[in-house]
Design a protein around this motif. Structure first.
Motif, PDB file in Angstrom:
ATOM      1  N   ALA A  55       3.013  -6.627  20.391  1.00  0.00           N
ATOM      2  CA  ALA A  55       4.085  -7.528  20.635  1.00  0.00           C
ATOM      3  C   ALA A  55       4.695  -8.333  19.705  1.00  0.00           C
ATOM      4  O   ALA A  55       5.782  -8.902  19.817  1.00  0.00           O
ATOM      5  CB  ALA A  55       3.093  -8.652  21.258  1.00  0.00           C
ATOM      6  N   THR A  56       4.104  -8.290  18.331  1.00  0.00           N
ATOM      7  CA  THR A  56       4.722  -8.745  17.239  1.00  0.00           C
ATOM      8  C   THR A  56       5.432  -7.695  16.200  1.00  0.00           C
ATOM      9  O   THR A  56       5.849  -8.090  15.296  1.00  0.00           O
ATOM     10  CB  THR A  56       3.952  -9.800  16.504  1.00  0.00           C
ATOM     11  N   THR A  73      14.388  -5.368  27.651  1.00  0.00           N
ATOM     12  CA  THR A  73      14.630  -6.524  27.130  1.00  0.00           C
ATOM     13  C   THR A  73      14.330  -7.777  28.094  1.00  0.00           C
ATOM     14  O   THR A  73      13.993  -8.906  27.729  1.00  0.00           O
ATOM     15  CB  THR A  73      15.854  -6.732  26.337  1.00  0.00           C
ATOM     16  N   SER A  74      14.580  -7.446  29.243  1.00  0.00           N
ATOM     17  CA  SER A  74      14.548  -8.581  30.480  1.00  0.00           C
ATOM     18  C   SER A  74      13.215  -8.791  30.941  1.00  0.00           C
ATOM     19  O   SER A  74      12.554  -9.781  31.463  1.00  0.00           O
ATOM     20  CB  SER A  74      15.482  -8.534  31.385  1.00  0.00           C
ATOM     21  N   ARG A 113       9.214  -3.310  17.928  1.00  0.00           N
ATOM     22  CA  ARG A 113       9.199  -3.884  19.204  1.00  0.00           C
ATOM     23  C   ARG A 113      10.736  -4.191  19.749  1.00  0.00           C
ATOM     24  O   ARG A 113      11.158  -3.468  21.059  1.00  0.00           O
ATOM     25  CB  ARG A 113       8.769  -4.971  19.725  1.00  0.00           C
ATOM     26  N   GLN A 114      11.502  -4.710  19.073  1.00  0.00           N
ATOM     27  CA  GLN A 114      13.031  -5.049  19.635  1.00  0.00           C
ATOM     28  C   GLN A 114      13.544  -3.685  19.912  1.00  0.00           C
ATOM     29  O   GLN A 114      14.581  -3.515  20.651  1.00  0.00           O
ATOM     30  CB  GLN A 114      13.852  -5.847  18.767  1.00  0.00           C
ATOM     31  N   GLU A 154      12.299  -1.733  22.917  1.00  0.00           N
ATOM     32  CA  GLU A 154      12.955  -2.445  24.161  1.00  0.00           C
ATOM     33  C   GLU A 154      14.230  -2.101  24.447  1.00  0.00           C
ATOM     34  O   GLU A 154      14.972  -2.051  25.566  1.00  0.00           O
ATOM     35  CB  GLU A 154      12.538  -4.004  24.168  1.00  0.00           C
ATOM     36  N   TYR A 203      -1.102 -11.240  23.312  1.00  0.00           N
ATOM     37  CA  TYR A 203      -0.010 -10.834  23.920  1.00  0.00           C
ATOM     38  C   TYR A 203       0.135  -9.299  24.129  1.00  0.00           C
ATOM     39  O   TYR A 203       1.108  -8.752  24.564  1.00  0.00           O
ATOM     40  CB  TYR A 203       1.201 -11.424  23.352  1.00  0.00           C
ATOM     41  N   SER A 235       6.328  -5.894  27.555  1.00  0.00           N
ATOM     42  CA  SER A 235       7.526  -5.428  28.696  1.00  0.00           C
ATOM     43  C   SER A 235       7.170  -4.122  29.193  1.00  0.00           C
ATOM     44  O   SER A 235       7.813  -3.796  30.141  1.00  0.00           O
ATOM     45  CB  SER A 235       8.722  -5.330  27.707  1.00  0.00           C
ATOM     46  N   GLN A 252       6.735 -11.060  28.367  1.00  0.00           N
ATOM     47  CA  GLN A 252       6.619 -12.489  27.779  1.00  0.00           C
ATOM     48  C   GLN A 252       7.120 -12.491  26.229  1.00  0.00           C
ATOM     49  O   GLN A 252       6.875 -11.399  25.434  1.00  0.00           O
ATOM     50  CB  GLN A 252       5.359 -13.084  27.921  1.00  0.00           C
ATOM     51  N   THR A 253       7.990 -13.198  25.855  1.00  0.00           N
ATOM     52  CA  THR A 253       8.134 -13.475  24.297  1.00  0.00           C
ATOM     53  C   THR A 253       6.801 -14.178  23.527  1.00  0.00           C
ATOM     54  O   THR A 253       6.511 -15.282  24.125  1.00  0.00           O
ATOM     55  CB  THR A 253       9.386 -14.233  24.057  1.00  0.00           C
TER      56      THR A 253
END
Length: 464
Positions: free
Chosen positions: A331-332, A346-347, A336-337, A340, A327, A100, A350-351
């Motif tokens: 990414a994991t 958050t939008s 991260r959350q 973001e 990714y 993101s 890629q997930t």
């Protein structure tokens, strides 16, 4: 908040004036991090994480201003090559368009590489045996209040203020208990059980070596006391991996003490019989419930929970999903959350696919096969490296530490080195100790033998 700002300024200034003190203070902060996050400044996790990393960053700046990269060049060429390849791939992957934001990628880079300089800084952090002995005294003394708090937590109710986890992004977690007994899985001074488990494992290593090979009676006594406390605390975590590690490591330690020519007189027998007597006393007083709780948790054991190859399961599946470039770093990552949400990203991005909890499949998802390979080989090489150094040192005590460190790293290969900052900080700090010991030998700085022991007057020269 003014008090916190003043504390940060004083701490950073202290780290700049003495980079060694900065590294030790970072090791202290990682132990008391949960105290601050759970009870003093709940919800301020980024402040605490920033403080620890900022202290280390200042220590790095001071260190490299004095020594440059001269020590890095002394590392084995395979280590230099693997670190270099991994860093380049990680840097490229931090800009992966699947992320993101590059900020997430840079944070992921920090998780991979921020503690790596401690590997070669160890040659100067422990430039003589006295400094290493200082680390042992500091860590073993620090472990006592941590374990005492864990005991109090274990015998307190689940709704006690002592039994809580650090809130992440304002979301509180329910305390984990064991089966019908309702016993708490303790966290001590750490935010979560995983951090406490890592600390117990590393302290077990330092305590056993101190008891068997320390030159001072005070440190040997401290090592035995902390070792017994660590075993009880390991049971109270309810972590099967921690208890299995301790059992395997104790057995390996008995072999090392028998193989070494400088173990304290009768230390092997005292380790077995003295530890058994103290263990029985503890079992009759405070540890019986811990043993019962662990046995209850053990009944729910599944084959995959203890499989030696369990952490490697899913690597091939993730390789097919990750593609060539993966990714992106971070990414994991569990943070991260939060990043973001903080940056309103958050939008975007890629997930990544749903991944296994184990670290190795997650690294495959982030870096892809070409990034995973050098990083995995580097970790395996660092687990073998202490055994390589042990062939080049002469003093039995130093040789034994290399053996025990290598065994400890191998037994803990399932623990995340990227996604668990407690393990990572101790891993990279202690990984540099064998290099320091090699320097002690070249400068004839052998530690004095324990009381009642002798070493050869003219030790055989190591072949370099």
């Amino acid at each position: 908040m003014k008090g916190i700002a003043v504390l940060m300024i004083v701490t950073l200034l202290s780290a700049f004036l003495d980079w060694r003190r900065g590294v030790h203070f970072a090791l202290f902060l990682v132990v008391v991090e949960g105290v601050i996050r759970k009870w003093i400044l709940p919800g301020q996790e980024m402040v605490i994480l920033f403080l620890k990393d900022a202290v280390l960053l200042v220590a790095y700046i001071k260190y490299f201003s004095e020594y440059g990269f001269s020590r890095f060049e002394r590392l084995p060429k395979p280590v230099i090559l693997l670190i270099g390849i991994s860093f380049v791939i990680g840097a490229v992957d931090s800009l992966n368009p699947a992320l993101s934001s590059p900020i997430v990628g840079f944070y992921g880079m920090k998780a991979y590489f921020f503690y790596v300089p401690l590997l070669w800084m160890g040659m100067d952090l422990f430039d003589n045996p006295k400094r290493f002995e200082g680390l042992l005294k500091f860590q073993l003394t620090l472990a006592i209040p941590v374990f005492v708090l864990a005991y109090i937590q274990f015998f307190s109710s689940a709704d006690s203020i002592l039994n809580t986890y650090a809130a992440s992004m304002g979301e509180k977690m329910d305390v984990v208990t064991v089966g019908e007994s309702g016993n708490i899985r303790v966290t001590g001074t750490f935010p979560y059980i995983s951090g406490m488990g890592c600390f117990v494992n590393w302290i077990t290593l330092l305590a056993i070596w101190s008891y068997l090979f320390s030159a001072t009676k005070r440190l040997r006594t401290l090592g035995l006391i902390v070792l017994v406390m660590a075993i009880v605390a390991g049971l109270m975590t309810g972590s099967r991996s921690v208890v299995f590690f301790q059992l395997a490591f104790l057995a390996a330690s008995l072999w090392v003490s028998r193989k070494s020519k400088q173990a304290a007189a009768g230390a092997t027998l005292r380790l077995v019989f003295g530890g058994a007597v103290i263990g029985i006393i503890l079992y009759k007083t405070v540890a019986n419930q811990a043993v019962d709780a662990f046995m209850e948790r053990l009944q729910g054991l599944q084959d995959t929970d203890v499989s030696f190859w369990g952490p490697l399961v899913g690597i091939w599946d993730m390789a097919k999903l990750a593609g060539i470039g993966g990714y992106g770093t971070g990414a994991t990552h569990q943070a991260r959350q939060g990043l973001e949400q903080l940056l309103n990203l958050t939008s975007l991005g890629q997930t990544p696919p749903a991944v296994y909890e184990a670290e190795y499949p997650r690294i495959m998802v982030e870096l892809g096969p070409f990034g995973f390979a050098p990083w995995f080989i580097l970790r395996v090489f660092l687990m073998v490296f202490p055994f390589i150094i042990s062939r080049r040192v002469v003093a039995p005590a130093l040789k034994s530490f290399c053996w025990l460190l290598g065994i400890s790293m191998m037994l803990q290969y399932t623990i995340p080195n990227v996604f668990n900052h407690v393990y990572s900080l101790y891993f990279w700090t202690l990984a540099g100790v064998p290099l320091a010991m090699l320097q002690w030998q070249s400068r004839s700085l052998f530690p004095p033998p324990p009381v009642g022991h002798r070493i050869p007057a003219k030790p055989e020269r190591a072949k370099v």
